[in-house]
Write a protein that holds these residues in place. Sequence first.
Motif, mmCIF file in Angstrom:
data_model
loop_
_atom_site.group_PDB
_atom_site.id
_atom_site.type_symbol
_atom_site.label_atom_id
_atom_site.label_comp_id
_atom_site.label_asym_id
_atom_site.label_seq_id
_atom_site.Cartn_x
_atom_site.Cartn_y
_atom_site.Cartn_z
ATOM 1 N N ILE A 33 0.816 -1.268 0.116
ATOM 2 C CA ILE A 33 0.203 -0.091 0.059
ATOM 3 C C ILE A 33 0.909 1.193 0.118
ATOM 4 C CG2 ILE A 33 -1.821 1.396 1.323
ATOM 5 C CD1 ILE A 33 -2.696 -1.341 2.522
ATOM 6 N N TYR A 34 0.884 1.902 -0.926
ATOM 7 C CA TYR A 34 1.441 3.215 -1.015
ATOM 8 C C TYR A 34 0.771 4.494 -0.865
ATOM 9 C CZ TYR A 34 4.890 -0.022 -3.551
ATOM 10 O OH TYR A 34 5.646 -0.905 -3.964
ATOM 11 N N ASN A 35 0.791 5.178 0.133
ATOM 12 C CA ASN A 35 -0.026 6.291 0.524
ATOM 13 C C ASN A 35 0.870 7.626 0.188
ATOM 14 O OD1 ASN A 35 -1.120 8.540 1.989
ATOM 15 N ND2 ASN A 35 -2.393 7.206 3.288
ATOM 16 N N SER A 36 0.501 8.378 -0.712
ATOM 17 C CA SER A 36 1.352 9.360 -1.225
ATOM 18 C C SER A 36 0.673 10.784 -1.104
ATOM 19 C CB SER A 36 1.733 9.235 -2.738
ATOM 20 O OG SER A 36 2.471 7.961 -2.929
ATOM 21 N N GLN A 37 1.252 11.687 -0.762
ATOM 22 C CA GLN A 37 0.725 13.185 -0.684
ATOM 23 C C GLN A 37 1.702 14.196 -1.263
ATOM 24 O OE1 GLN A 37 -0.409 14.510 3.304
ATOM 25 N NE2 GLN A 37 -0.965 12.518 3.805
ATOM 26 N N ILE A 38 1.150 14.984 -2.196
ATOM 27 C CA ILE A 38 1.811 16.024 -2.849
ATOM 28 C C ILE A 38 1.203 17.504 -2.556
ATOM 29 C CG2 ILE A 38 2.483 16.927 -5.321
ATOM 30 C CD1 ILE A 38 1.898 13.851 -6.242
ATOM 31 N N ASP A 39 2.255 18.300 -2.226
ATOM 32 C CA ASP A 39 1.904 19.736 -1.995
ATOM 33 C C ASP A 39 2.696 20.607 -2.688
ATOM 34 O OD1 ASP A 39 0.985 21.373 0.799
ATOM 35 O OD2 ASP A 39 1.953 22.375 -0.677
ATOM 36 N N PHE A 40 2.172 21.190 -3.817
ATOM 37 C CA PHE A 40 2.822 22.113 -4.812
ATOM 38 C C PHE A 40 2.269 23.578 -4.595
ATOM 39 C CE2 PHE A 40 3.663 23.908 -8.994
ATOM 40 C CZ PHE A 40 4.948 23.774 -9.062
ATOM 41 N N ARG A 41 3.386 24.468 -4.315
ATOM 42 C CA ARG A 41 2.935 25.852 -4.259
ATOM 43 C C ARG A 41 3.829 26.792 -4.884
ATOM 44 N NH1 ARG A 41 0.188 26.663 0.957
ATOM 45 N NH2 ARG A 41 -0.248 24.571 1.705
ATOM 46 N N THR A 42 3.048 27.879 -5.430
ATOM 47 C CA THR A 42 4.146 28.737 -6.280
ATOM 48 C C THR A 42 3.459 30.061 -5.931
ATOM 49 O OG1 THR A 42 2.558 28.547 -8.180
ATOM 50 C CG2 THR A 42 4.197 27.154 -8.184
ATOM 51 N N LYS A 43 4.257 30.985 -5.899
ATOM 52 C CA LYS A 43 4.079 32.594 -5.810
ATOM 53 C C LYS A 43 4.596 33.366 -6.939
ATOM 54 C CE LYS A 43 3.570 32.376 -0.777
ATOM 55 N NZ LYS A 43 4.012 32.951 0.453
ATOM 56 N N THR A 69 -0.510 30.060 -6.069
ATOM 57 C CA THR A 69 -1.466 28.657 -6.562
ATOM 58 C C THR A 69 -0.661 27.633 -5.594
ATOM 59 O OG1 THR A 69 -1.354 29.344 -8.821
ATOM 60 C CG2 THR A 69 -1.749 27.171 -8.482
ATOM 61 N N VAL A 70 -1.968 26.966 -5.120
ATOM 62 C CA VAL A 70 -1.844 25.958 -4.306
ATOM 63 C C VAL A 70 -2.335 24.735 -4.640
ATOM 64 C CG1 VAL A 70 -2.079 24.890 -1.923
ATOM 65 C CG2 VAL A 70 -1.561 27.328 -2.108
ATOM 66 N N ASN A 71 -1.498 23.395 -4.976
ATOM 67 C CA ASN A 71 -2.018 22.213 -5.455
ATOM 68 C C ASN A 71 -1.857 21.099 -4.530
ATOM 69 O OD1 ASN A 71 -2.763 22.881 -8.654
ATOM 70 N ND2 ASN A 71 -0.692 23.601 -7.967
ATOM 71 N N LYS A 72 -2.800 20.433 -3.986
ATOM 72 C CA LYS A 72 -2.951 19.184 -3.036
ATOM 73 C C LYS A 72 -3.351 18.136 -3.397
ATOM 74 C CE LYS A 72 -2.180 22.098 1.155
ATOM 75 N NZ LYS A 72 -2.665 22.309 2.537
ATOM 76 N N THR A 73 -2.558 16.919 -3.510
ATOM 77 C CA THR A 73 -3.072 15.696 -3.936
ATOM 78 C C THR A 73 -2.721 14.527 -2.773
ATOM 79 O OG1 THR A 73 -3.072 16.251 -6.115
ATOM 80 C CG2 THR A 73 -3.276 13.860 -5.592
ATOM 81 N N GLU A 74 -3.634 14.012 -2.375
ATOM 82 C CA GLU A 74 -3.274 12.618 -1.513
ATOM 83 C C GLU A 74 -4.079 11.245 -2.498
ATOM 84 O OE1 GLU A 74 -3.941 10.539 2.726
ATOM 85 O OE2 GLU A 74 -4.872 12.613 2.334
ATOM 86 N N SER A 75 -3.294 10.316 -2.452
ATOM 87 C CA SER A 75 -3.732 9.233 -3.195
ATOM 88 C C SER A 75 -3.296 7.970 -2.518
ATOM 89 C CB SER A 75 -3.207 8.935 -4.514
ATOM 90 O OG SER A 75 -1.534 8.906 -4.568
ATOM 91 N N HIS A 95 -8.329 13.025 -2.476
ATOM 92 C CA HIS A 95 -8.653 14.361 -2.801
ATOM 93 C C HIS A 95 -7.445 14.837 -3.837
ATOM 94 C CE1 HIS A 95 -5.519 16.284 -0.215
ATOM 95 N NE2 HIS A 95 -6.119 15.509 0.912
ATOM 96 N N SER A 96 -7.806 15.814 -4.687
ATOM 97 C CA SER A 96 -6.937 16.525 -5.349
ATOM 98 C C SER A 96 -7.501 17.998 -5.612
ATOM 99 C CB SER A 96 -6.801 15.861 -6.756
ATOM 100 O OG SER A 96 -5.752 16.511 -7.575
ATOM 101 N N ASN A 97 -7.128 18.878 -5.019
ATOM 102 C CA ASN A 97 -7.584 20.242 -4.874
ATOM 103 C C ASN A 97 -6.470 21.373 -5.209
ATOM 104 O OD1 ASN A 97 -8.570 18.891 -2.064
ATOM 105 N ND2 ASN A 97 -10.119 19.551 -3.540
ATOM 106 N N SER A 98 -6.923 22.360 -5.889
ATOM 107 C CA SER A 98 -6.116 23.159 -6.748
ATOM 108 C C SER A 98 -6.901 24.751 -6.732
ATOM 109 C CB SER A 98 -6.095 23.004 -8.243
ATOM 110 O OG SER A 98 -5.048 23.949 -8.630
ATOM 111 N N GLU A 108 -11.077 28.194 -7.030
ATOM 112 C CA GLU A 108 -10.754 26.845 -7.199
ATOM 113 C C GLU A 108 -10.875 26.642 -8.539
ATOM 114 O OE1 GLU A 108 -12.491 22.556 -5.099
ATOM 115 O OE2 GLU A 108 -13.367 24.404 -4.946
ATOM 116 N N ILE A 109 -9.466 25.943 -8.935
ATOM 117 C CA ILE A 109 -9.301 25.290 -10.133
ATOM 118 C C ILE A 109 -9.771 23.629 -10.281
ATOM 119 C CG2 ILE A 109 -7.601 24.928 -11.977
ATOM 120 C CD1 ILE A 109 -5.864 27.154 -10.651
ATOM 121 N N TYR A 110 -10.629 23.418 -11.138
ATOM 122 C CA TYR A 110 -11.013 22.229 -11.420
ATOM 123 C C TYR A 110 -9.744 21.136 -11.750
ATOM 124 C CZ TYR A 110 -13.021 18.095 -13.443
ATOM 125 O OH TYR A 110 -13.377 16.844 -14.328
ATOM 126 N N THR A 111 -9.893 20.049 -11.277
ATOM 127 C CA THR A 111 -8.765 18.750 -11.328
ATOM 128 C C THR A 111 -9.740 17.576 -11.534
ATOM 129 O OG1 THR A 111 -7.066 17.542 -10.472
ATOM 130 C CG2 THR A 111 -8.359 18.854 -8.990
#
Length: 282
Positions: A33-43, A69-75, A95-98, A108-111
């Motif tokens: 089981i691979y639980n991954s989280q990504i947090d990508f932020r730009t200014k 811009t903030v992008n967060k994804t958990e899978s 969830h995958s939110n931007s 909010e940006i659709y993903t």
Amino acid sequence: MNKLLILILLCLVHNVKGQDSLLLKFVPLPNKIYNSQIDFRTKAQGKLERKTVSTGKFELSPTNLNVETVNKTESIMTTQNENNNRIPYIWKFIHSNSFQKLDGKTSEIYTPLDGSIIYGYFDKTAAARKIDSVMNDDLEFVEKLSLKNQLEQSHGENTYSDVPIAVGASFEKESFISIPILGAEDQEFIMNKRYTLTKIEKGIAYLENNISFHLKSPNKNIQVLSNTNGSGIMQFDTKNQCVLNEISEYSLYVTVVDRENTLTSQIWSKDSRTTKVQNKEF
């Protein structure tokens, strides 16, 4: 007796050397089981300079040109038993939110990843990720097909080196990244990361990287300035053959020239990726 001693010594030397190098490539293992989280932020902040006949140049306030811009994804990816060099998996995007904030206003940006469940398998022979189906009631057929193609192609991003890397050695990895540039909309850059393997300790490989940028397609009106720089760290699990943690941070300085106007942008970004691996319970 001497032959036996020599054989033992050769084995010990081989084992020591094995700890001094590794292949940095994501190879999924069965029943994990691979639980991954990504947090990508730009200014991004811009400064506009305009030439005038009377004074030669004047500057507009940079506070009117701010984008964040903030992008967060958990899978969670669960692999199954291996069969004929194939490892089936179920990949759930919890969830995958931007979000984007422009001059204080957040939108909010659709993903399409949000809520999607992916069924597929890893082809060990071809070293590739394959996708059988995409489940998401909110997506049309064309959107599912596009998402399928993107996810299959993105597996190559998990390959850092095609040959074993020794401690102290460096290698480079290029990737394409699209960044919104004030005054020029989104621009595609080639991001070059130069990794150095610093040590391997208790099954974890530690790496450092330096980051540089250049435009994918040269443009005489857009220039990447010399003070652009970035760096990061990575931890690679040698047993589970995956990246446990990678953090990269950079500042990208770009000028855009439009007739008598010059817009200088500073783009700051931080990319954080973490993965936790555990055995699947039966």
